[in-house]
Design an enzyme around this catalytic site. Structure first.
Site, PDB file in Angstrom:
ATOM      1  N   GLU A 182       7.905  -9.919   5.654  1.00 52.29           N
ATOM      2  CA  GLU A 182       8.990  -9.457   6.060  1.00 52.29           C
ATOM      3  C   GLU A 182       8.798  -8.763   7.386  1.00 52.29           C
ATOM      4  OE1 GLU A 182      11.882 -10.939   5.925  1.00 52.29           O
ATOM      5  OE2 GLU A 182      13.512  -9.564   6.723  1.00 52.29           O
ATOM      6  N   GLU A 223     -14.458 -11.420   2.688  1.00 54.16           N
ATOM      7  CA  GLU A 223     -14.318 -10.312   1.626  1.00 54.16           C
ATOM      8  C   GLU A 223     -12.902 -10.510   0.920  1.00 54.16           C
ATOM      9  OE1 GLU A 223     -15.028  -6.662   3.120  1.00 54.16           O
ATOM     10  OE2 GLU A 223     -16.892  -7.226   4.180  1.00 54.16           O
ATOM     11  N   LYS A 257      -9.514  -8.832   0.069  1.00 55.03           N
ATOM     12  CA  LYS A 257      -8.554  -7.801   0.496  1.00 55.03           C
ATOM     13  C   LYS A 257      -7.972  -6.719  -0.560  1.00 55.03           C
ATOM     14  CE  LYS A 257      -4.980  -6.830   4.251  1.00 55.03           C
ATOM     15  NZ  LYS A 257      -4.688  -5.739   3.368  1.00 55.03           N
ATOM     16  N   ARG A 270      -5.751   7.125   6.416  1.00 52.59           N
ATOM     17  CA  ARG A 270      -5.735   6.578   7.694  1.00 52.59           C
ATOM     18  C   ARG A 270      -4.622   7.240   8.768  1.00 52.59           C
ATOM     19  NH1 ARG A 270      -4.609   0.277   8.923  1.00 52.59           N
ATOM     20  NH2 ARG A 270      -2.333   1.051   8.728  1.00 52.59           N
ATOM     21  N   GLU A 315     -11.389   1.097   0.196  1.00 49.11           N
ATOM     22  CA  GLU A 315      -9.931   1.085  -0.268  1.00 49.11           C
ATOM     23  C   GLU A 315     -10.030   1.974  -1.400  1.00 49.11           C
ATOM     24  OE1 GLU A 315      -8.095  -0.476   1.932  1.00 49.11           O
ATOM     25  OE2 GLU A 315      -6.174  -1.012   0.812  1.00 49.11           O
ATOM     26  N   CYS A 324      19.851   9.600 -24.384  1.00 45.91           N
ATOM     27  CA  CYS A 324      20.748   9.952 -25.746  1.00 45.91           C
ATOM     28  C   CYS A 324      19.949  11.033 -26.303  1.00 45.91           C
ATOM     29  CB  CYS A 324      20.693   8.828 -26.744  1.00 45.91           C
ATOM     30  SG  CYS A 324      21.292   9.113 -28.352  1.00 45.91           S
TER      31      CYS A 324
HETATM   32  S1  IVH Z   1     -11.968  -4.032   7.218  1.00 45.61           S
HETATM   33  C1  IVH Z   1     -10.428  -2.748  11.514  1.00 45.61           C
HETATM   34  N1  IVH Z   1     -11.967  -5.089   4.672  1.00 45.61           N
HETATM   35  O1  IVH Z   1      -6.700  -3.954   4.991  1.00 45.61           O
HETATM   36  C2  IVH Z   1     -10.054  -2.683  10.096  1.00 45.61           C
HETATM   37  N2  IVH Z   1     -10.273  -3.832   5.214  1.00 45.61           N
HETATM   38  O2  IVH Z   1      -4.692  -4.770   7.275  1.00 45.61           O
HETATM   39  C3  IVH Z   1     -11.141  -2.891   9.256  1.00 45.61           C
HETATM   40  N3  IVH Z   1      -8.415  -3.601   3.474  1.00 45.61           N
HETATM   41  O3  IVH Z   1      -6.428  -0.686   6.473  1.00 45.61           O
HETATM   42  C4  IVH Z   1     -10.692  -3.227   8.042  1.00 45.61           C
HETATM   43  N4  IVH Z   1      -9.668  -4.749   1.738  1.00 45.61           N
HETATM   44  O4  IVH Z   1      -7.407  -0.764   4.214  1.00 45.61           O
HETATM   45  C5  IVH Z   1     -11.404  -4.455   5.617  1.00 45.61           C
HETATM   46  N5  IVH Z   1     -12.548  -5.855   2.648  1.00 45.61           N
HETATM   47  C6  IVH Z   1     -11.645  -5.167   3.439  1.00 45.61           C
HETATM   48  C7  IVH Z   1     -10.323  -4.608   3.054  1.00 45.61           C
HETATM   49  C8  IVH Z   1      -9.562  -4.199   4.094  1.00 45.61           C
HETATM   50  C9  IVH Z   1      -8.458  -3.987   2.076  1.00 45.61           C
HETATM   51  C10 IVH Z   1      -7.175  -2.973   3.871  1.00 45.61           C
HETATM   52  C11 IVH Z   1      -7.891  -1.909   4.829  1.00 45.61           C
HETATM   53  C12 IVH Z   1      -7.049  -1.991   6.014  1.00 45.61           C
HETATM   54  C13 IVH Z   1      -6.085  -3.080   5.802  1.00 45.61           C
HETATM   55  C14 IVH Z   1      -5.843  -3.817   7.135  1.00 45.61           C
END
Ligand code: IVH
Length: 664
Positions: A36, A113, A115, A136, A172, A424
């Site tokens: 959203e 990879e 996420k 960040r 992360e 309670c």
């Molecule tokens: S690479 C230039 N790899 O997703 C940014 N990000 O939407 C490079 N995240 O803020 C990020 N898993 O915190 C990367 N395997 C992964 C990730 C990952 C989670 C998060 C990351 C980032 C957000 C981006």
């Protein structure tokens, strides 16, 4: 749209998206689903562009949140960008087309990879030592949360092997689903607000001011990016991930180098199927051009790199009906409203009930009986009611209101100032009594074998016990007439109750069920005060002088022991011979001083707890996972992945006999 309407819509969107940003980044408690958010952001960007109404204050120019005030701000030497999102195969193929068009060839590879759904963290190592951990923030500047980051066990304080002078790591921080569910259950039981998902729990924890509390949260970490000057070490993403692992940082093994976008798309499909089998939350995949030289050529847009894209899995949701809203009474009298749902299949299981947490939450979402609602699984395990499908429908039932009286004992409910929960406060309220007794006899408390839910219920319902102190007055003769109770099991139960009298003071303290006094706090209190008499006399000042005790816990302890009925129960427990004091902890030796142990598998004679106690008494420390900092892995029968990791990291592995030799 008329210009006036366009402006109005833009204002509306900016307002809404700013609020969403604040909620997501500032409070770590999102008010709308990511999808959203993306849709509204696209609409805003489109309108601003089309009508030339850009504004530096607009949320469309921001990447994330503002850094919060409580931590020092750090400037990121290389901005921490976000990623553009895609939601289907077509959008993924569009991304691939753009990459190939920009490069003018297809002579590159992708790294796909998972996420990880947590919080982005930046780490800085100088001469191999961890010097900074940061959030960040807005992408340019973040919070310096180094003290909190140091408590995360996955993150080494020193890198292994030959290291360049400066190493920047990105990754992360996350929380495993099971840990999330357990901690949330504990919070709910304690009448505290619960976190909607593991990501919020992680972010909420890492932004706390007290690293001691952060250390008690099982936060994990995956590294996914490496930045340094000596680019010779790694020029592709897969080399970077390998190098990160050689440095001793945790890297997720679910990843694959792919030659084509078709291969990537198939892989993502597979991961989507398997996503619930990972111990952590994943909300999609990240697809990255593998080679640095092509990344440089592709460059970035204002917000995100052109060489990478996120692919978001469809959130698993279902629509169902609220048949009823019932109330559950917890051990501490907390009243939790629960949605009784028309059973529906969601992410692999049938969901019939969902906690609605508290009155505020219900009113905020305006959830009413009879409503058609969207449900989702937080952390893929705990069903949550997300929203009402049609809040404008005619003929809805009355808004929910909390009854004034306890559904179980009819005494008046109270809401303490600053608390979300109604409770309670009648100590004799039957469900509370039952849960308190169950807690008292549970494994980590008095560990009374055979005293499960059904027996406790019978004992309370038959009027044989009213409090846990009454357990010690029971005899087999009174138990045998109970349903499903044979003579042998009655005697076993009496024996188990008798045996519990030798449980150490810290367990008794935990078993009492004092609000906010979990196992760790109970142990700290026992270690510090060493007797219930001294503890009962302590005021809040004396209590807060103990390391892990804050004012909230202190007040709760004082209130508990200030209550006459509780004092009477303590007096009885003393009479029955329970352990209400402990000998001063004497360090037996410092033979293991400074040594960190990891325990795995079953040892031939020692129980895990005993081994940990021996290590502590001799000055050593135990850790939950193997890292470069581990000195010994004490391994027994059927040791698992910890043993493999120890071998990989060259950590010394010892058996029980060798362990005893260390103590000699
Ligand atoms: S690479 C230039 N790899 O997703 C940014 N990000 O939407 C490079 N995240 O803020 C990020 N898993 O915190 C990367 N395997 C992964 C990730 C990952 C989670 C998060 C990351 C980032 C957000 C981006």
């Amino acid at each position: 749209m008329a210009t006036q309407d366009v402006r109005k819509r833009i204002d509306e969107l900016r307002e809404l998206l700013s609020r969403a940003d604040d909620a997501y980044y500032g409070k770590a408690d999102p008010i709308m689903p990511d999808r959203e958010y993306d849709r509204l952001m696209q609409e805003l960007l489109g309108l601003e562009l089309e009508h030339d109404l850009q504004d530096p204050q607009s949320p469309s120019t921001r990447i994330g949140g503002k850094p919060s005030k409580e931590f020092p701000t750090v400037v990121h030497p290389v901005p921490m960008m976000s990623l553009s999102n895609t939601y289907n195969r077509d959008e993924l193929f569009d991304f691939d087309r753009r990459v190939r068009d920009n490069l003018g060839h297809s002579d590159f590879t992708y790294m796909a990879e998972l996420k990880y759904d947590g919080m982005a963290i930046r780490l800085r190592y100088e001469k191999g030592r961890l010097v900074l951990g940061a959030t960040r923030g807005d992408g340019e500047k973040g919070d310096d949360i180094t003290a909190n980051i140091r408590t995360v066990r996955d993150i080494p304080h020193r890198l292994a092997g030959p290291v360049p002078d400066v190493v920047e790591v990105r990754g992360e921080a996350y929380m495993e689903r099971e840990a999330f569910a357990r901690l949330n259950r504990e919070r709910e039981e304690q009448g505290e607000t619960v976190f909607a998902n593991p990501r919020n729990f992680t972010a909420g924890s890492l932004k706390m001011q007290d690293p001691v509390v952060v250390a008690s949260r099982p936060i994990r970490f995956f590294a996914y990016d490496l930045l340094f000057d000596e680019n010779d070490l790694a020029r592709t993403q897969d080399q970077k991930l390998d190098q990160l692992a050689r440095f001793g940082l945790p890297v997720c093994s679910v990843r694959k180098k792919c030659g084509t976008i078709e291969e990537v798309a198939d892989l993502i499909g597979e991961w989507d199927q398997k996503r619930h089998s990972y111990p952590f939350e994943t909300d999609g995949a990240v697809v990255k051009v593998n080679e640095d030289r092509y990344r440089e050529e592709l460059g970035n847009t204002a917000k995100a790199p052109r060489w990478a894209i996120a692919y978001k899995f469809e959130a698993e949701q279902a629509t169902t009906t609220i048949e009823d809203i019932t109330l559950q009474v917890g051990r501490l009298g907390t009243i939790t409203p629960v949605a009784e749902l028309t059973p529906v299949l969601l992410a692999g299981t049938t969901v019939k009930r969902a906690s609605l947490h508290n009155e505020d939450e219900i009113l905020r979402k305006d959830i009413r009986r009879g409503d058609s609602v969207v449900i989702e699984k937080a952390g893929d395990i705990i069903p949550q009611v997300i929203s009402v499908v049609n809040p404008g429908a005619p003929g809805r039932q009355e808004p929910f209101s909390m009854p004034a009286h306890c559904p179980a004992c009819n005494s008046e409910l109270q809401r303490l100032e600053g608390e979300v929960a109604w409770r309670c406060v009648n100590p004799a309220c039957p469900p509370q009594t039952r849960i308190r007794i169950e807690h008292f006899s549970s494994r980590n408390a008095m560990d009374i074998d055979g005293l499960g839910t059904a027996i406790v219920e019978q004992l309370v319902d038959e009027g044989l016990i009213e409090t846990f102190a009454d357990l010690y007055e029971l005899d087999a003769g009174r138990l045998i007439p109970l349903e499903r109770m044979a003579e042998k099991s009655a005697r076993n139960l009496i024996d188990a109750i008798e045996k519990s009298k030798s449980q150490p003071f810290e367990r008794v303290l935990y078993a009492l069920g004092i609000r906010f006094v979990g196992e760790k706090v109970a142990k700290d209190l026992a270690d510090h005060f060493r007797s219930v008499d001294r503890l009962m006399q302590a005021g809040t000042d004396e209590l807060t002088a103990v390391d892990s005790i804050g004012p909230r816990i202190a007040e709760s302890v004082v209130r508990f022991f200030g209550n006459d009925e509780n004092r009477a129960i303590i007096a009885r427990l003393r009479e029955y011979g329970l352990q209400l004091e402990q000998e001063e902890k004497t360090s037996v030796s410092d033979k293991l001083a400074g040594k960190t142990f990891v325990l795995t598998g079953t040892l031939p004679t020692l129980k895990r707890d005993d081994a940990a106690r021996l290590i502590g008494e001799n000055g050593g420390r135990t850790a939950g996972s193997v890292s470069k900092k581990t000195d010994y892995v004490l391994a027994g029968e059927a040791a698992g992945s910890k043993l493999d990791k120890a071998k990989k990291l060259n950590v010394e592995i010892i058996d029980e006999e060798q362990f005893f030799n260390l103590l000699k």
